[in-house]
Design a protein around this motif. Structure first.
Motif, PDB file in Angstrom:
ATOM      1  N   ASP A 189       0.853  -1.190   0.000  1.00 42.23           N
ATOM      2  CA  ASP A 189       0.000   0.000   0.000  1.00 42.23           C
ATOM      3  C   ASP A 189       0.890   1.242   0.000  1.00 42.23           C
ATOM      4  O   ASP A 189       2.086   1.151   0.276  1.00 42.23           O
ATOM      5  N   TYR A 190       0.309   2.384  -0.296  1.00 41.35           N
ATOM      6  CA  TYR A 190       1.036   3.641  -0.100  1.00 41.35           C
ATOM      7  C   TYR A 190       1.239   3.838   1.395  1.00 41.35           C
ATOM      8  O   TYR A 190       0.410   3.442   2.196  1.00 41.35           O
ATOM      9  N   ASN A 191       2.344   4.460   1.718  1.00 41.93           N
ATOM     10  CA  ASN A 191       2.768   4.504   3.094  1.00 41.93           C
ATOM     11  C   ASN A 191       3.208   5.883   3.503  1.00 41.93           C
ATOM     12  O   ASN A 191       3.693   6.657   2.677  1.00 41.93           O
ATOM     13  N   ALA A 192       3.136   6.163   4.755  1.00 40.53           N
ATOM     14  CA  ALA A 192       3.792   7.276   5.413  1.00 40.53           C
ATOM     15  C   ALA A 192       3.821   8.563   4.603  1.00 40.53           C
ATOM     16  O   ALA A 192       2.812   9.235   4.459  1.00 40.53           O
ATOM     17  N   ASN A 193       4.992   8.871   4.050  1.00 43.05           N
ATOM     18  CA  ASN A 193       5.237  10.211   3.537  1.00 43.05           C
ATOM     19  C   ASN A 193       4.641  10.435   2.148  1.00 43.05           C
ATOM     20  O   ASN A 193       5.314  10.829   1.224  1.00 43.05           O
ATOM     21  N   THR A 194       3.399  10.130   1.994  1.00 47.42           N
ATOM     22  CA  THR A 194       2.708  10.446   0.747  1.00 47.42           C
ATOM     23  C   THR A 194       1.256  10.742   1.097  1.00 47.42           C
ATOM     24  O   THR A 194       0.688  10.113   1.995  1.00 47.42           O
ATOM     25  N   SER A 195       0.697  11.679   0.393  1.00 50.32           N
ATOM     26  CA  SER A 195      -0.688  12.044   0.693  1.00 50.32           C
ATOM     27  C   SER A 195      -1.648  10.938   0.270  1.00 50.32           C
ATOM     28  O   SER A 195      -2.819  10.982   0.574  1.00 50.32           O
ATOM     29  N   PHE A 196      -1.130   9.923  -0.439  1.00 48.79           N
ATOM     30  CA  PHE A 196      -1.976   8.807  -0.858  1.00 48.79           C
ATOM     31  C   PHE A 196      -2.127   7.739   0.231  1.00 48.79           C
ATOM     32  O   PHE A 196      -2.881   6.804   0.071  1.00 48.79           O
ATOM     33  N   ALA A 197      -1.374   7.856   1.297  1.00 49.74           N
ATOM     34  CA  ALA A 197      -1.368   6.801   2.306  1.00 49.74           C
ATOM     35  C   ALA A 197      -2.729   6.712   2.988  1.00 49.74           C
ATOM     36  O   ALA A 197      -3.204   7.701   3.550  1.00 49.74           O
ATOM     37  N   ARG A 198      -3.302   5.540   2.968  1.00 51.07           N
ATOM     38  CA  ARG A 198      -4.608   5.363   3.609  1.00 51.07           C
ATOM     39  C   ARG A 198      -4.446   5.272   5.116  1.00 51.07           C
ATOM     40  O   ARG A 198      -5.118   5.950   5.883  1.00 51.07           O
ATOM     41  N   PHE A 199      -3.514   4.404   5.532  1.00 47.15           N
ATOM     42  CA  PHE A 199      -3.279   4.222   6.965  1.00 47.15           C
ATOM     43  C   PHE A 199      -2.837   5.548   7.587  1.00 47.15           C
ATOM     44  O   PHE A 199      -3.386   6.015   8.577  1.00 47.15           O
ATOM     45  N   GLY A 200      -1.831   6.169   6.944  1.00 49.79           N
ATOM     46  CA  GLY A 200      -1.331   7.444   7.450  1.00 49.79           C
ATOM     47  C   GLY A 200      -2.404   8.524   7.381  1.00 49.79           C
ATOM     48  O   GLY A 200      -2.432   9.440   8.193  1.00 49.79           O
ATOM     49  N   GLY A 201      -3.283   8.401   6.420  1.00 54.66           N
ATOM     50  CA  GLY A 201      -4.351   9.388   6.263  1.00 54.66           C
ATOM     51  C   GLY A 201      -5.312   9.376   7.440  1.00 54.66           C
ATOM     52  O   GLY A 201      -5.611  10.414   8.033  1.00 54.66           O
ATOM     53  N   ILE A 202      -5.766   8.189   7.800  1.00 58.81           N
ATOM     54  CA  ILE A 202      -6.711   8.117   8.931  1.00 58.81           C
ATOM     55  C   ILE A 202      -5.990   8.475  10.226  1.00 58.81           C
ATOM     56  O   ILE A 202      -6.439   9.316  10.997  1.00 58.81           O
ATOM     57  N   GLU A 203      -4.829   7.819  10.427  1.00 58.93           N
ATOM     58  CA  GLU A 203      -4.092   8.038  11.673  1.00 58.93           C
ATOM     59  C   GLU A 203      -3.571   9.471  11.768  1.00 58.93           C
ATOM     60  O   GLU A 203      -3.374  10.002  12.846  1.00 58.93           O
ATOM     61  N   GLY A 204      -3.323  10.082  10.623  1.00 59.47           N
ATOM     62  CA  GLY A 204      -2.832  11.454  10.614  1.00 59.47           C
ATOM     63  C   GLY A 204      -3.949  12.490  10.709  1.00 59.47           C
ATOM     64  O   GLY A 204      -3.691  13.677  10.620  1.00 59.47           O
ATOM     65  N   GLY A 205      -5.168  12.029  10.901  1.00 58.85           N
ATOM     66  CA  GLY A 205      -6.257  12.965  11.164  1.00 58.85           C
ATOM     67  C   GLY A 205      -6.870  13.608   9.938  1.00 58.85           C
ATOM     68  O   GLY A 205      -7.569  14.612  10.041  1.00 58.85           O
ATOM     69  N   ASN A 206      -6.619  13.027   8.751  1.00 57.97           N
ATOM     70  CA  ASN A 206      -7.232  13.589   7.542  1.00 57.97           C
ATOM     71  C   ASN A 206      -8.745  13.634   7.641  1.00 57.97           C
ATOM     72  O   ASN A 206      -9.390  14.450   7.005  1.00 57.97           O
ATOM     73  N   TYR A 207      -9.293  12.706   8.421  1.00 57.63           N
ATOM     74  CA  TYR A 207     -10.749  12.628   8.539  1.00 57.63           C
ATOM     75  C   TYR A 207     -11.200  13.167   9.886  1.00 57.63           C
ATOM     76  O   TYR A 207     -12.287  12.842  10.351  1.00 57.63           O
ATOM     77  N   GLY A 208     -10.347  13.965  10.513  1.00 60.02           N
ATOM     78  CA  GLY A 208     -10.691  14.521  11.812  1.00 60.02           C
ATOM     79  C   GLY A 208     -10.767  13.423  12.853  1.00 60.02           C
ATOM     80  O   GLY A 208     -10.102  12.385  12.736  1.00 60.02           O
ATOM     81  N   LEU A 209     -11.572  13.675  13.866  1.00 57.37           N
ATOM     82  CA  LEU A 209     -11.761  12.652  14.905  1.00 57.37           C
ATOM     83  C   LEU A 209     -12.754  11.633  14.375  1.00 57.37           C
ATOM     84  O   LEU A 209     -13.958  11.717  14.617  1.00 57.37           O
ATOM     85  N   ILE A 210     -12.198  10.681  13.672  1.00 55.82           N
ATOM     86  CA  ILE A 210     -13.075   9.716  12.999  1.00 55.82           C
ATOM     87  C   ILE A 210     -13.864   8.888  14.014  1.00 55.82           C
ATOM     88  O   ILE A 210     -14.953   8.402  13.726  1.00 55.82           O
ATOM     89  N   ASN A 211     -13.316   8.783  15.222  1.00 55.59           N
ATOM     90  CA  ASN A 211     -14.022   8.013  16.257  1.00 55.59           C
ATOM     91  C   ASN A 211     -15.290   8.720  16.710  1.00 55.59           C
ATOM     92  O   ASN A 211     -16.154   8.125  17.348  1.00 55.59           O
ATOM     93  N   GLU A 212     -15.407  10.006  16.387  1.00 55.05           N
ATOM     94  CA  GLU A 212     -16.616  10.731  16.761  1.00 55.05           C
ATOM     95  C   GLU A 212     -17.529  10.951  15.560  1.00 55.05           C
ATOM     96  O   GLU A 212     -18.551  11.619  15.671  1.00 55.05           O
ATOM     97  N   ALA A 213     -17.112  10.423  14.436  1.00 53.91           N
ATOM     98  CA  ALA A 213     -17.914  10.626  13.227  1.00 53.91           C
ATOM     99  C   ALA A 213     -19.160   9.743  13.266  1.00 53.91           C
ATOM    100  O   ALA A 213     -19.206   8.723  13.957  1.00 53.91           O
ATOM    101  N   SER A 214     -20.153  10.161  12.500  1.00 52.33           N
ATOM    102  CA  SER A 214     -21.391   9.376  12.448  1.00 52.33           C
ATOM    103  C   SER A 214     -21.139   8.074  11.688  1.00 52.33           C
ATOM    104  O   SER A 214     -20.185   7.963  10.907  1.00 52.33           O
ATOM    105  N   ALA A 215     -22.005   7.131  11.945  1.00 53.94           N
ATOM    106  CA  ALA A 215     -21.863   5.839  11.269  1.00 53.94           C
ATOM    107  C   ALA A 215     -21.918   6.027   9.757  1.00 53.94           C
ATOM    108  O   ALA A 215     -21.186   5.363   9.007  1.00 53.94           O
ATOM    109  N   GLY A 216     -22.741   6.947   9.333  1.00 56.63           N
ATOM    110  CA  GLY A 216     -22.870   7.198   7.894  1.00 56.63           C
ATOM    111  C   GLY A 216     -21.580   7.719   7.299  1.00 56.63           C
ATOM    112  O   GLY A 216     -21.151   7.279   6.229  1.00 56.63           O
ATOM    113  N   ARG A 217     -20.943   8.653   8.047  1.00 57.36           N
ATOM    114  CA  ARG A 217     -19.692   9.217   7.519  1.00 57.36           C
ATOM    115  C   ARG A 217     -18.595   8.147   7.497  1.00 57.36           C
ATOM    116  O   ARG A 217     -17.828   8.062   6.546  1.00 57.36           O
ATOM    117  N   ILE A 218     -18.547   7.352   8.554  1.00 58.82           N
ATOM    118  CA  ILE A 218     -17.538   6.291   8.578  1.00 58.82           C
ATOM    119  C   ILE A 218     -17.764   5.332   7.414  1.00 58.82           C
ATOM    120  O   ILE A 218     -16.825   4.871   6.759  1.00 58.82           O
TER     121      ILE A 218
END
Lengths: 482, 937
Positions: free
Chosen positions: B352-381
């Motif tokens: 997968d794409y990793n770390a230092n690329t804006s394409f990284a999925r793992f880094g994207g979620i963990e890096g907060g691209n989706y904000g506090l995803i744990n507080e997002a609605s089920a629909g948004r998740i």
């Protein structure tokens, strides 16, 4: 015994295989040849001048890559909200240990040294070299000196040399530009003329600057010389990367008054990188306008500014979809992001429409060489010299937007890097001191500040830096003709 | 008459043979402690008649009448010749473990030397230890099994690099990965991305990941320093020697194994559990092995092959590997012996794409691209999940590696005491990385607008690496009464060639994965070749078998050395004194308590060579708008030579209570003189950075190894082992060069500076005074990625047929950077409490806050827990049958919020210095739960 026989044969085959496989050319077994070019392959060889000149132009593109993004961040043009581009400079923290500042110094020196190698070594040894090529080397070395003189308070002018004041660099630039022009008329000598006007302007030599500017307008009324970016082989335009290419990373954010000029460099066309204008005829017009203002000729200056509006209208634009970039900071709508928002360029200036544009499904149209929001009517309404200065500098800000020029107009100068100090005994502690005008010092971390009323759909820039330039134009640091 | 005699003798012999064939001998084979040895070979010397011992170590063998001796062999043990005694039918045979002091080790001494005579230490992993856990990748094998070495896995993505280190980082110019030698032949040990490789983020590919690990008989690890002087060249980081099986005599024996299990993503360090919900998927792991070995006492063979497949711990990773190895040994005549091995490995994985690329999925979620995803609605998740799953489906990053490696050895012993050995061999590794970025992928990543059709691209990075070894070693042993001499001499030549291509094609037509269907194509080439070698002379003098003096010297040549550098001379001297070989120590009461006490002291020099071609002054010619474009290349340095690592060490090896307690202690101090630094070129020169021998680096510390045999009974054995290595690393002299970066980011980098540890973490250090005033001092020391100490802890418990074991490793006193949280900070969702309010309010930018993201990275990681059971196989066709359950990476205890091992940044160049310490956008090594069945016929 069969097994032993097999192994014996196997051994022989394997030994031969290992020997032949691993050494393709027996002559290179112990001394592998470096496939790159030695000096002997370059000096005095065919096309060596052309190739080095091409390489020096490539270096110019790399040098502008080092300069433009951090210098734009350092000013009010762009705010670095969320990227790994330099954050210190966004607050105008100019430090000798800053790696970006070191890279700027290094890349200017590399440009200068490549051009010097062309002038001193490669061209003399190349029987097939032309005057145009030599003019190219002089012009490009002139650019190196010019950039050093515009951006630094002091800077070495040669390897291990003492840090020379900016005036020395500007004079060296003038000498090189003149040398380029002496070699006949060609694309480089035309650029050298505008470069020389720019150097005279920065030195405050009004008469010489006006003379060169006037001549340039007469000779080449549409001239632009670019730092060129090769979309296939590289280098790419780093500022384009900062403005456009970074995908889902949030990119640099322009001051709301400059929104309509962003992104000046876009990647909408595959394998095309947008070039950065380095020397353009607008420079000559702006010099003439400022000279007129310093002479107290408001009407002349206004007419020249109207000429510039006319010139800008002839400059190319790109139309493309900028929906991916958007205009977000932490979340959509956190910055002015549509055309219904009115923006004021300062607390006491009127709100204007048209400065922020829509970036959704509709394509945007952005100038790639020069843009300005000014209209003839707006220029006609300028009724005093002070406001004319403010307006002229706002026009300069727009026309040189995303070209790394604003920092010099603001009177800010960089420092010699600590790496240079460690390795060069000629560098003094004074060379490590930045120049930041006293009127900017209190607000240096707030250049990009603005207030945004989402309900009223209005935004007002907090610090009108063009007003400050106008008010302080008597200082040696800015407005050179005053 | 003659004819009569001949016929008579034939009849007599055949009759006698037939008569004697009725004779059967039985018995058991055990080790010194009485432990039965399963699968030991017992055969009649000079014949192919033989068998292997069963589950109770028992054997039964019908022998011909003319048989004189039984030969008993077992991997890791001394081979024994047992004279057959007329009338005796039962033979209980005790084998001595191979890791005893009479064992011959190679360890840079030419043709080998008794371990007892060595003045330095050698760590050994036997095949039995290796078989405790399933074997798939070399660095995983070594991890937690070599007491003095630390192996940190930098990513859970397949085929990625590790940081292997012993006695601290010695060089700012290169990786700390030891030289790896298989059957005497050097193999590719590149443990970082190649110069030309895909830019898919921080995951570095490693050549260690695909070293064929089939049929490893034993591994020797020789720590860098005095022990590796005679290896020359780049052996300062130590040497890993792998010896493969050549088969044991006897009729063909089949063996095999099946491994099936599951791998799941490590969730301990996730900021959001939704990351696991969206991306992680348990993957099936399966491996099938089959081997056959056998032969006579004149020639043996071993073949093994395996097929490995896993489909990763997330939705797009997968890996498949096919390994095969053949090994053979033959006595060509009474003086000449042949040993050979050849291995092939084919490895393919997706990433997968990793770390230092804006394409990284793992880094994207963990890096907060989706904000506090744990507080997002089920629909948004749900929407995010669909988006990322689609992006995953469209991701197409693959790597294929094919590797062939062979060793051919001839050993010639023309007269007693003299041995000569010639080794020829090579390792050829070809890798190909492909990235297909379709328009659909770019649209799914939000990189281009919906409807874009002209931005697809294909990128391919290929690397073709060949390393060739030729090695001639001579040894002579001479016994002069109280004095014994072992003389070694030898010469070696190695040659590495590294050819890389980076191919790019843009405007790839949708639906195609071929360069032929692109609109524009580019090529970049990288070439590096180096020839190096040397010759050496060593003398080991023993006095009364208790005092040993070791002297050695080596001259090295290297095509990477500057023109002004000729041969490099390296020296070593060592002393060992075995107190327990004194008569007064061998009385019953003392020897029962102190079984062994041996002291050693060594001084030695080892080297690391500079980057090939770094000595040369060159111009570069780039392509620029279709024409050549010259620029200054490497400035050149005719005085460029190797780094010389001078090592001084003292220590002792002790065992007590008849071996129930073992302790090894070593103090080491190494100074890297002429350390190669590459500080940035002087800015005013406009020249590139140039390697130069200007620095000095010191490493010092203690090494402790202990093992306790707590219970030793017929039914129960319980052993515990632990180790600790401490390290203090300092750049003692930077040679006047300014600080330079060796990895990391602008806001917080890994730097080299005088007085600081190598690769220390540099950034702004924030303070808040009593009035709540915030200030930040830029370019401050924030920590260091290299630990103060590390080690291993493990145990082995046997109860009858059950065996339970666990291995773990730990580190303390290191720091790392929570880079993912910097990205979260950008998105306004940084870890709660990390940034004090005053700092958040007053800091100019996140650069000023750098220090808040530095955390201590102490950890204890349990790497393996395994339970196995030897199934009784009497009266069955099996010679052994073992079933096992193994957990990999089951438990982690760490002080940091991120995985202290993973690093998505920090290796700046091919084979460059790897500081580590940047926890950034990449998954941890997954947990694995594996069932295994191993059997033999």
């Amino acid at each position: 015994m069969k097994l032993i026989q097999c192994i014996k044969y196997g051994l022989g085959v394997a030994a031969i295989a290992t020997l032949t496989w691993s050494c393709e050319d027996p002559n290179e077994t112990f001394e592998p040849t470096n496939p790159n070019l030695s000096s002997d392959n370059v000096l005095g060889t065919i096309e060596s001048s052309a190739r080095l000149l091409n390489g020096t132009e490539r270096q110019l593109a790399l040098t502008m890559n080092e300069i433009v993004a951090p210098m734009e961040i350092a000013t009010d043009n762009y705010e670095n909200t969320q990227t790994f581009f330099n954050q210190f400079l966004d607050d105008l923290a100019i430090d000798p240990t800053d790696r970006d500042i070191e890279e700027i110094q290094y890349s200017i020196a590399r440009l200068r040294e490549l051009a010097s190698a062309g002038i001193n070594d490669i061209v003399p040894a190349d029987e097939g070299s032309t005057d145009e090529q030599l003019a190219g080397f002089y012009m490009l070395r002139g650019v190196a000196y010019l950039l050093g003189g515009e951006l630094f308070t002091t800077l070495p002018g040669e390897p291990m040399g003492p840090a020379l004041p900016a005036t020395d660099h500007l004079n060296a630039a003038i000498a090189d530009f003149s040398a380029a022009m002496d070699l006949g008329s060609n694309q480089y000598s035309e650029g050298a003329l505008i470069g020389r006007a720019r150097a005279y302007y920065r030195l405050g030599n009004k008469s010489a600057a006006v003379a060169d500017a006037t001549l340039a307008i007469a000779n080449t009324p549409a001239y632009v010389y670019f730092a060129r970016y090769d979309g296939v082989q590289g280098p790419g335009n780093v500022m384009q990367d900062a403005l456009w290419d970074r995908g889902s990373f949030d990119d640099l954010q322009p001051l709301p008054t400059m929104d309509f000029l962003d992104p000046k460099y876009n990647g909408a066309t595959p394998n095309v990188e947008v070039n950065i204008p380095l020397l353009k005829i607008e420079e000559a017009h702006l010099i003439l306008a400022e000279a007129a203002l310093s002479d107290g000729s408001l009407d002349d200056a206004k007419q020249i500014m109207k000429n510039i509006v006319g010139l800008v209208a002839t400059r190319p634009v790109d139309t493309f979809n900028d929906g991916v970039e958007g205009r977000t900071q932490d979340f959509p709508g956190s910055r002015p992001d549509n055309s219904s928002i009115m923006v004021a360029a300062g607390p006491d200036l009127p709100l204007m429409s048209g400065l922020v544009i829509d970036r959704g499904a509709e394509d945007v149209t952005i100038p790639t060489v020069s843009g300005t929001h000014y209209t003839e009517d707006e220029i006609d309404a300028i009724d005093d010299i002070d406001f004319a200065y403010e307006s002229l500098y706002r026009m300069r800000q727009e026309i040189f937007f995303a070209e790394g020029r604003r920092v010099t107009d603001l009177g800010i100068r960089l420092v010699v890097s600590l790496t240079e100090k460690v390795g060069n005994p000629n560098i003094t502690d004074a060379d490590l001191e930045p120049t930041i005008p006293s009127w900017l010092e209190p607000i240096k971390a707030e250049f990009d500040a603005f207030t945004y009323d989402t309900g009223a759909e209005t935004a007002t820039v907090t610090n009108n830096l063009n007003r400050l330039i106008s008010e302080n134009r008597g200082s040696d640091l800015i407005a050179p003709f005053e | 008459m003659h004819r009569f005699n001949l016929l008579f003798w034939v009849l007599m012999l055949s009759g006698f043979t037939a008569l004697q064939a009725q004779n059967t001998v039985t018995g058991t084979v055990t080790d010194n402690s009485g432990e039965t040895l399963i699968g030991a070979s017992v055969f009649v010397e000079g014949t192919t008649t033989g068998t292997v011992t069963g589950i109770d170590g028992d054997f039964s063998l019908t022998i011909p009448g003319n048989a004189e001796n039984l030969m008993v062999t077992y991997t890791g043990f001394e081979t024994q010749r047992i004279p057959l005694v007329q009338g005796q039918t039962v033979y209980d045979i005790v084998l001595s473990e191979g890791v005893n002091l009479q064992e011959i080790v190679v360890s840079g001494q030419g043709v080998g030397i008794e371990r007892k005579r060595l003045t330095t230490t050698v760590d050994v992993i036997t095949s039995e230890q290796l078989e405790l856990a399933p074997v798939t990748q070399l660095d995983q094998i070594l991890q937690s099994r070599i007491p003095g070495a630390q192996i940190r896995l930098s990513s859970g993505q397949p085929g990625t690099a590790s940081i292997i280190r012993n006695r601290g980082p010695l060089s700012a110019n290169g990786s700390s990965t030891p030289v790896i030698i298989i059957d005497g032949v050097r193999v590719d040990n590149l443990n970082s991305n190649a110069s030309l490789s895909l830019d898919t983020g921080g995951a570095s590919s490693s050549a260690l990941a695909d070293i064929p690990v089939e049929s490893i008989a034993r591994v020797e690890f020789i720590r860098g320093g005095a022990a590796t002087t005679l290896y020359g060249a780049d052996a300062a980081n130590g040497v890993i020697q792998i010896f493969t099986k050549k088969g044991t005599a006897g009729q063909a024996r089949l063996s095999g194994g099946v491994l099936v299990g599951s791998m799941v993503g490590e969730e301990k360090f996730l900021r959001f559990e939704e990351t696991a919900d969206i991306l992680f998927e348990p993957g099936l792991v399966q491996q099938y092995r089959l081997g056959v070995d056998g032969g006579s006492d004149k020639a043996t063979y071993n073949f093994s092959g395996s097929f490995y497949d896993d489909d990763g711990f997330n939705d797009i990773n997968s890996q498949r590997r096919i390994n095969a190895r053949f090994g053979a040994s033959a006595k060509l005549n009474s003086k000449l012996e042949y040993n050979g091995s050849a291995a092939f490995s084919s490895n393919y994985f997706t990433r997968d794409y990793n770390a230092n690329t804006s394409f990284a999925r793992f880094g994207g979620i963990e890096g907060g691209n989706y904000g506090l995803i744990n507080e997002a609605s089920a629909g948004r998740i749900d929407t995010i999940t669909q988006e990322l799953r689609l992006a995953g489906e469209l991701t197409d990053i693959t790597e294929a590696v094919r590797r062939f490696q062979t060793s051919q050895q001839l050993t010639y012993k023309p007269f007693r005491g003299f041995t000569s050995r010639l080794i020829l061999g090579l390792d050829s590794r070809r890798s190909r990385q492909d990235e297909i970025a379709t328009n659909a992928l770019l649209i799914s990543k939000g990189a281009v607008a919906e409807g874009t059709a002209d931005q697809g691209s294909i990128t391919r990075a290929t690397r073709d690496f060949v390393t060739f070894t030729s090695d001639l070693a001579l040894g002579y042993e001479f016994d002069a009464g109280d004095f014994t001499f072992t003389t070694s001499a030898g010469a070696q030549l190695f040659r590495n060639q590294d050819e890389q291509l980076l191919l790019g094609g843009t405007n790839l037509v949708e639906g195609s994965t071929s360069f032929n269907n692109t609109a524009e194509r580019t090529t970049t080439e990288f070439f590096r070749a180096i020839a190096f070698g040397g010759f050496y002379l060593a003398e080991n003098i023993g006095y009364k078998n208790k005092l040993f003096l070791d002297l050695g010297t080596r001259w090295d040549f290297n095509s990477a050395f500057g023109d002004d550098i000729g041969l490099i001379n390296l020296k070593r001297i060592g002393l060992r004194y075995s107190l327990t070989d004194e008569a007064f120590m061998q009385t019953g009461s003392i020897s029962n308590i102190v079984t062994r006490a041996s002291f050693r002291a060594n001084y030695g020099e080892a080297s690391n060579f500079p980057t090939p071609f770094a000595r040369d002054q060159v111009f570069n010619s780039n392509a620029y708008f279709g024409l050549p474009a010259y620029t200054f290349g490497n400035p050149g340095n005719s005085e460029l030579g190797p780094e010389i690592v001078k090592s001084l060490e003292f220590g002792g090896d002790f065992s007590f209570l008849r071996g129930r307690i073992g302790v090894n202690v070593t103090y080491y101090n190494t100074i890297t003189e002429d350390a190669i630094f590459t500080p940035a070129g002087l800015p005013s020169s406009g020249q590139l950075a140039q390697e130069a021998n200007v620095g000095e680096i010191e490493n010092k510390g203690w090494e402790f190894e202990t093992n306790f045999s707590i219970v030793e009974t017929k039914d129960v054995d319980f052993t515990v082992s632990a180790s600790l290595t401490t390290n203090e690393n300092t750049v003692t002299d930077a040679g006047g060069s300014p600080e330079f970066s060796v990895g990391g980011f602008t806001f917080l980098g890994s730097f080299v500076a005088e007085g600081q540890p190598l690769g220390y973490l540099r950034g702004a250090l924030a303070t808040i005074d009593e009035n709540g005033e915030f200030s930040a001092k830029s370019n401050s020391y924030l920590g260091k990625p290299n630990p103060d100490g590390y080690g291993t802890v493990g145990f082995n418990l046997r109860y009858k047929r059950f065996n339970l074991f666990a291995s773990s490793d730990y580190q303390y006193g290191a720091q790392g950077v929570a880079v993912d949280d910097v990205l979260r900070y950008f998105s306004g969702v940084e870890d709660e409490g990390r940034i004090p309010e005053e700092a958040a309010a007053q800091a100019g930018s996140f650069f000023d806050l750098a220090g808040y993201w530095v955390e201590d990275t102490d950890f204890l990681k349990v790497r393996n827990v395994g339970l196995s059971y030897n199934v009784p196989v009497e009266n069955s066709t099996f010679s052994y049958l073992k079933i096992g359950f193994n957990m990999r990476n089951p438990f982690i205890f760490a002080s940091s919020s991120f995985d202290p091992e993973v690093t998505g940044a920090g290796i700046g160049s091919q084979g460059g210095f790897a500081a580590g310490g940047f926890g950034y956008g990449t998954e941890s090594a997954p947990k694995q739960y594996l069932f295994s069945i191993d059997f033999g016929f």
